[in-house]
Design an enzyme around this catalytic site. Structure first.
Site, PDB file in Angstrom:
ATOM      1  N   GLN A  52       0.831  -1.204   0.000  1.00 38.80           N
ATOM      2  CA  GLN A  52       0.000   0.000   0.000  1.00 38.80           C
ATOM      3  C   GLN A  52       0.864   1.253   0.000  1.00 38.80           C
ATOM      4  O   GLN A  52       0.671   2.164  -0.816  1.00 38.80           O
ATOM      5  CB  GLN A  52      -0.914   0.018   1.227  1.00 38.80           C
ATOM      6  CG  GLN A  52      -2.007  -1.040   1.233  1.00 38.80           C
ATOM      7  CD  GLN A  52      -2.815  -1.016   2.522  1.00 38.80           C
ATOM      8  OE1 GLN A  52      -2.434  -0.379   3.504  1.00 38.80           O
ATOM      9  NE2 GLN A  52      -3.942  -1.701   2.535  1.00 38.80           N
ATOM     10  N   THR A  83     -11.848  -5.739   4.970  1.00 36.38           N
ATOM     11  CA  THR A  83     -11.197  -4.436   5.010  1.00 36.38           C
ATOM     12  C   THR A  83     -11.785  -3.591   3.888  1.00 36.38           C
ATOM     13  O   THR A  83     -12.163  -4.142   2.848  1.00 36.38           O
ATOM     14  CB  THR A  83      -9.675  -4.554   4.815  1.00 36.38           C
ATOM     15  OG1 THR A  83      -9.121  -3.264   4.542  1.00 36.38           O
ATOM     16  CG2 THR A  83      -9.322  -5.472   3.670  1.00 36.38           C
ATOM     17  N   THR A  85     -10.098  -0.771   2.437  1.00 40.68           N
ATOM     18  CA  THR A  85      -9.049  -0.319   1.526  1.00 40.68           C
ATOM     19  C   THR A  85      -8.722  -1.338   0.443  1.00 40.68           C
ATOM     20  O   THR A  85      -8.556  -0.984  -0.731  1.00 40.68           O
ATOM     21  CB  THR A  85      -7.770   0.027   2.306  1.00 40.68           C
ATOM     22  OG1 THR A  85      -8.059   1.071   3.241  1.00 40.68           O
ATOM     23  CG2 THR A  85      -6.657   0.465   1.379  1.00 40.68           C
ATOM     24  N   CYS A 196     -13.371   2.384   7.490  1.00 42.44           N
ATOM     25  CA  CYS A 196     -12.210   1.533   7.793  1.00 42.44           C
ATOM     26  C   CYS A 196     -12.704   0.568   8.855  1.00 42.44           C
ATOM     27  O   CYS A 196     -13.372   0.980   9.814  1.00 42.44           O
ATOM     28  CB  CYS A 196     -11.041   2.362   8.299  1.00 42.44           C
ATOM     29  SG  CYS A 196      -9.668   1.348   8.920  1.00 42.44           S
ATOM     30  N   THR A 197     -12.401  -0.694   8.698  1.00 42.68           N
ATOM     31  CA  THR A 197     -12.987  -1.701   9.579  1.00 42.68           C
ATOM     32  C   THR A 197     -12.492  -1.610  11.020  1.00 42.68           C
ATOM     33  O   THR A 197     -13.031  -2.281  11.893  1.00 42.68           O
ATOM     34  CB  THR A 197     -12.739  -3.116   9.031  1.00 42.68           C
ATOM     35  OG1 THR A 197     -11.350  -3.287   8.728  1.00 42.68           O
ATOM     36  CG2 THR A 197     -13.561  -3.349   7.773  1.00 42.68           C
TER      37      THR A 197
END
Length: 229
Positions: A52, A83, A85, A196-197
């Site tokens: 990332q 997730t 992202t 976001c989790t």
């Protein structure tokens, strides 16, 4: 009951929540000793985070694609990426498997539409807030998405990676997130996506003046619905 294929570990703190919510909801719906049929493949988040940070989404997609293939071979009927992202690479998974991927943004948009809210604020990693792979899925449903100012986006992202993903829940960060939410409300947000989790570990709906859409809960509940329908 269908078998849920969970891709977790990003971070494992939120993956625990997925497992708990899914099994509690299956028990609530079916009663007795029922629990979810699921397979969990937990990756090493350090590897994914480096991809990332380097912008190497191709390598990240390859890793998760291989995981999805493994889960399909093991008997999963559909995939849940635990997730927000990493839904940036959802197409890498879909190209390699024949079973569906339950997209977190689609499930969230469905929940928002039921409230008739037209404008939402989005909190998440900087990738989720700044890139289109997530926002576009929400906006395709006629919902306007607004995000914090750049400085706040950077600080929100920092709290996620340097605190929440490490299991650190700090009152000061909770207060800061609440102030960011308040700014989004002032900018016109009628509700807030906790995109976001891990954010749901820090910010709770109690006391919020607008609805909070916790994507971990929404995604996990949608997984149960898909497994039982």
């Amino acid at each position: 009951m269908k078998t849920i294929g969970l891709i977790g570990g990003m971070s494992w703190e939120s993956s625990v929540e997925y497992y708990r919510i899914i099994n509690e909801e299956v028990k609530r719906r079916l009663g007795g000793l029922h629990s979810a049929k699921c397979l969990l493949y937990s990756v090493d988040f350090d590897e994914i985070e480096r991809y990332q940070a380097d912008g190497d989404w191709e390598s990240a997609g390859k890793v998760l694609g291989e995981v999805a293939v493994s889960l399909e071979k093991a008997g999963a009927d559909f995939i849940v990426i635990c997730t927000n992202t990493m839904h940036k690479v959802v197409h890498d998974l879909e190209e390699r498997i024949t079973i569906p991927v339950l997209h977190i943004a689609d499930a969230t948009a469905k929940e928002i539409k039921e409230t008739r809210i037209k404008t939402v604020g989005l909190l998440g990693t900087k990738y989720t807030m700044e890139q289109d792979f997530y926002k576009s899925r929400i906006e395709a449903n006629g919902i306007k998405v607004i995000v914090p100012e750049k400085e706040d986006r950077n600080l929100v992202n920092k709290v996620i990676y340097e605190e929440l993903c490490l299991g650190q829940i700090k009152p000061s960060s909770k207060s800061y997130y609440q102030s960011v939410i308040q700014n989004l409300v002032h900018a016109g947000a009628e509700g807030i996506i906790l995109g976001c989790t891990e954010i749901g570990l820090l910010v709770k709906p109690e006391g919020s003046e607008v609805p909070l859409f916790d994507t971990t809960v929404i995604h996990a509940m949608e997984a149960v619905h898909a497994a039982l329908k």
